[in-house]
Design a protein around this motif. Structure first.
Motif, mmCIF file in Angstrom:
data_model
loop_
_atom_site.group_PDB
_atom_site.id
_atom_site.type_symbol
_atom_site.label_atom_id
_atom_site.label_comp_id
_atom_site.label_asym_id
_atom_site.label_seq_id
_atom_site.Cartn_x
_atom_site.Cartn_y
_atom_site.Cartn_z
ATOM 1 N N LEU A 181 -23.064 -4.997 -6.624
ATOM 2 C CA LEU A 181 -24.069 -3.957 -6.428
ATOM 3 C C LEU A 181 -25.222 -4.472 -5.575
ATOM 4 C CD1 LEU A 181 -25.204 -1.129 -7.090
ATOM 5 C CD2 LEU A 181 -26.183 -2.115 -9.177
ATOM 6 N N TYR A 182 -25.608 -5.728 -5.775
ATOM 7 C CA TYR A 182 -26.692 -6.339 -4.986
ATOM 8 C C TYR A 182 -26.361 -6.294 -3.497
ATOM 9 C CZ TYR A 182 -29.507 -10.045 -2.872
ATOM 10 O OH TYR A 182 -30.339 -10.766 -2.051
ATOM 11 N N PHE A 183 -25.126 -6.614 -3.154
ATOM 12 C CA PHE A 183 -24.706 -6.613 -1.743
ATOM 13 C C PHE A 183 -24.861 -5.232 -1.125
ATOM 14 C CE2 PHE A 183 -21.182 -5.750 1.238
ATOM 15 C CZ PHE A 183 -21.540 -6.622 2.275
ATOM 16 N N PHE A 184 -24.452 -4.186 -1.857
ATOM 17 C CA PHE A 184 -24.522 -2.826 -1.315
ATOM 18 C C PHE A 184 -25.948 -2.274 -1.324
ATOM 19 C CE2 PHE A 184 -19.988 -3.044 -2.588
ATOM 20 C CZ PHE A 184 -19.453 -2.860 -1.324
ATOM 21 N N LEU A 185 -26.798 -2.794 -2.206
ATOM 22 C CA LEU A 185 -28.223 -2.459 -2.138
ATOM 23 C C LEU A 185 -28.834 -3.018 -0.861
ATOM 24 C CD1 LEU A 185 -29.344 -3.094 -5.840
ATOM 25 C CD2 LEU A 185 -29.471 -0.899 -4.652
ATOM 26 N N GLN A 235 -28.440 8.343 -11.992
ATOM 27 C CA GLN A 235 -28.558 8.127 -13.437
ATOM 28 C C GLN A 235 -27.375 8.751 -14.171
ATOM 29 O OE1 GLN A 235 -32.279 9.513 -15.013
ATOM 30 N NE2 GLN A 235 -32.189 8.173 -16.788
ATOM 31 N N GLY A 236 -26.982 9.944 -13.726
ATOM 32 C CA GLY A 236 -25.857 10.622 -14.345
ATOM 33 C C GLY A 236 -24.538 9.900 -14.112
ATOM 34 N N THR A 237 -24.425 9.198 -12.966
ATOM 35 C CA THR A 237 -23.199 8.453 -12.664
ATOM 36 C C THR A 237 -22.979 7.325 -13.661
ATOM 37 O OG1 THR A 237 -23.420 8.957 -10.299
ATOM 38 C CG2 THR A 237 -21.984 7.130 -10.894
ATOM 39 N N LEU A 254 -23.000 5.516 -1.021
ATOM 40 C CA LEU A 254 -21.735 5.831 -1.677
ATOM 41 C C LEU A 254 -21.233 4.638 -2.490
ATOM 42 C CD1 LEU A 254 -19.430 7.837 -2.115
ATOM 43 C CD2 LEU A 254 -18.334 6.931 -0.041
ATOM 44 N N ALA A 255 -21.333 3.447 -1.902
ATOM 45 C CA ALA A 255 -20.887 2.237 -2.602
ATOM 46 C C ALA A 255 -21.780 1.945 -3.810
ATOM 47 C CB ALA A 255 -20.877 1.044 -1.650
ATOM 48 N N ILE A 256 -23.080 2.175 -3.667
ATOM 49 C CA ILE A 256 -24.006 1.971 -4.794
ATOM 50 C C ILE A 256 -23.632 2.902 -5.944
ATOM 51 C CG2 ILE A 256 -26.397 2.252 -5.569
ATOM 52 C CD1 ILE A 256 -27.266 1.453 -2.717
ATOM 53 N N GLY A 257 -23.392 4.167 -5.628
ATOM 54 C CA GLY A 257 -22.988 5.124 -6.657
ATOM 55 C C GLY A 257 -21.672 4.746 -7.307
ATOM 56 N N SER A 258 -20.720 4.225 -6.488
ATOM 57 C CA SER A 258 -19.410 3.821 -7.020
ATOM 58 C C SER A 258 -19.553 2.681 -8.016
ATOM 59 C CB SER A 258 -18.490 3.402 -5.870
ATOM 60 O OG SER A 258 -18.272 4.486 -4.986
ATOM 61 N N PHE A 259 -20.412 1.706 -7.686
ATOM 62 C CA PHE A 259 -20.594 0.574 -8.605
ATOM 63 C C PHE A 259 -21.431 0.956 -9.819
ATOM 64 C CE2 PHE A 259 -18.713 -2.129 -5.425
ATOM 65 C CZ PHE A 259 -18.107 -3.107 -6.201
ATOM 66 N N PHE A 260 -22.296 1.947 -9.681
ATOM 67 C CA PHE A 260 -22.969 2.494 -10.867
ATOM 68 C C PHE A 260 -21.919 3.028 -11.840
ATOM 69 C CE2 PHE A 260 -27.725 3.528 -10.244
ATOM 70 C CZ PHE A 260 -27.941 2.319 -9.606
ATOM 71 N N LEU A 261 -20.905 3.717 -11.287
ATOM 72 C CA LEU A 261 -19.838 4.271 -12.117
ATOM 73 C C LEU A 261 -19.009 3.165 -12.764
ATOM 74 C CD1 LEU A 261 -18.273 6.803 -13.072
ATOM 75 C CD2 LEU A 261 -16.851 6.567 -11.019
#
Length: 419
Positions: free
Chosen positions: A309-313, A272-274, A319-326
């Motif tokens: 993001l769907y692909f990495f989910l 959430q913070g990302t 790590l990739a999910i967090g990167s795309f959140f950013l």
């Protein structure tokens, strides 16, 4: 940041909204904590959430009233005093625990949030009054980043305050914060008076017929600006999708505990913070480099990020999910101020409060619908179903975006042909 240093009226406006947002954010955590201690916590928490979300429905009407109020300065003072009164009453009610008292507190919280909504819509046309058109986008970026920062810190400080003070004590802290807001309103008296003189209002007193007529006229103007209206629909889809990201990652962490960092709560806070960090950096830093890029050209990048993001989910790469959140946060931090800038510079100042309120409701439509549908889909805890729902929503948003661009371009070509 330069605006905060060089523009005295904007600086006061910034801290005025900051004080109000801090009080709202912290006390929401307090009410939820109080509700969780009752005999039926799930129902109690849903009541608190309802008292927070229902005021959004009244946004267009609040905006129409705000546009038709001539003495805005006195109204701002009255609204702040009312919120002080509401929280003084709540500080007494929270001394005991019962569902009946929670009902009363939710009613008071509902009316307090209505006052807050009214307060903010009154201030919407104030930004174009104190800033130039070139400064508005930077100002909206700062305000958006500030709101996200408060959202990040609210859970932390709310938890600390609950551990130190009683619920009643925190209510009194809220009262003191609103007294700061009242002091800031007093300090801006002359600026607000000049602001009142700059806006033409026909009637000295509020007439319901005039308010309704004003609301209908503003809604028609909002719809007639096809380019703006279609963009608002896009933002509604994007808001609806963003609203699901934290619940989706929350369920993902329950099912796949290999993605958890330290513990579940910290992992949720990190994800959430990302997003919030991305929005802050986008609003303060990235927007300076994308200032000349049109809003419509940034929308495909948001949808591309959501698809990625769907692909990495699916492959469960934390790590990739967090990167795309950013990345998504960075893009939202850029497009939000641009959309606010477009709102403030497209419509007459006499209609801005109503237009802003109507937009606020329009931007929540997909969020409300998607949240209701998601509650049913997520009941099974089946990640495939949850991810499928997410990608369908992203696809519908992308499809509506393509149709919107086509219709806007077609209308532009028609107008050129007529000329």
């Amino acid at each position: 940041m330069n605006l905060l240093l060089t523009k005295k009226n904007f600086r006061k406006y910034f801290f005025l909204l900051t004080s109000s947002n801090i009080a709202d954010s912290i006390y929401y955590i307090v009410l939820v904590t109080y509700a969780s201690s009752l005999s039926n916590p799930a129902f109690a928490i849903s009541l608190v959430t309802l008292s927070e979300t229902l005021p959004e429905v009244f946004s267009p009407l609040a905006g129409s009233f705000a546009d038709n109020i001539k003495n805005k300065y006195n109204t701002l003072k009255l609204l702040t005093l009312l919120r002080i009164l509401f929280y003084l009453i709540i500080s007494v009610l929270v001394l005991n625990h019962s569902m009946f008292l929670l009902y009363l507190m939710c009613i008071l919280n509902f009316f307090s949030d209505i006052c807050g909504k009214f307060f903010r819509t009154l201030l919407v046309p104030y930004i174009p009054h104190i800033l130039t058109e070139d400064e508005i986008e930077e100002a909206q970026g700062l305000l958006g980043a500030n709101f996200q920062l408060i959202s990040i810190l609210a859970n932390f400080f709310g938890a600390i305050l609950i551990s130190i003070f009683s619920f009643s004590g925190i209510s009194l802290i809220n009262v003191s914060i609103f007294f700061i807001s009242l002091f800031l309103v007093f300090s801006m008296r002359q600026s607000f008076k000049d602001f009142e003189q700059s806006i033409k209002i026909k009637n000295d007193s509020i007439q319901l017929e005039a308010v309704w007529s004003h609301l209908v006229h503003s809604l028609r103007m909002l719809y007639s600006g096809k380019h703006f209206f279609f963009l608002a629909i896009q933002f509604s889809f994007i808001n609806g999708i963003l609203n699901l990201l934290v619940p989706i990652i929350s369920i993902t962490l329950v099912v796949n505990q290999d993605l958890i960092v330290t513990n579940y709560s910290i992992s949720i806070a990190l994800f959430q913070g990302t997003i919030s960090l991305g929005i802050i950096l986008g609003g303060i830093w990235l927007i300076k480099y994308l200032k000349r890029i049109k809003l419509i050209k940034l929308m495909p990048f948001i949808y591309l990020s959501l698809f990625s993001l769907y692909f990495f989910l699916i492959i469960q790469n934390g790590l990739a999910i967090g990167s795309f959140f950013l990345v998504i946060g960075l893009l939202i931090g850029v497009v939000n101020p641009k959309f606010s800038h477009m709102t403030l510079t497209t419509f007459p100042r006499e209609l801005l409060s109503t237009i802003s309120g109507s937009c606020a409701l329009l931007l929540k439509v997909v969020t409300i619908i998607s949240s209701l549908l998601f509650s049913g889909v997520s009941a099974s805890d089946d990640l495939n179903s949850i991810y499928s729902f997410y990608i369908v929503l992203v696809f519908l948003g992308t499809l509506s975006g393509g149709i919107s661009i086509y219709l806007v371009n077609r209308r532009s070509e028609t107008l050129k042909g007529d000329n």
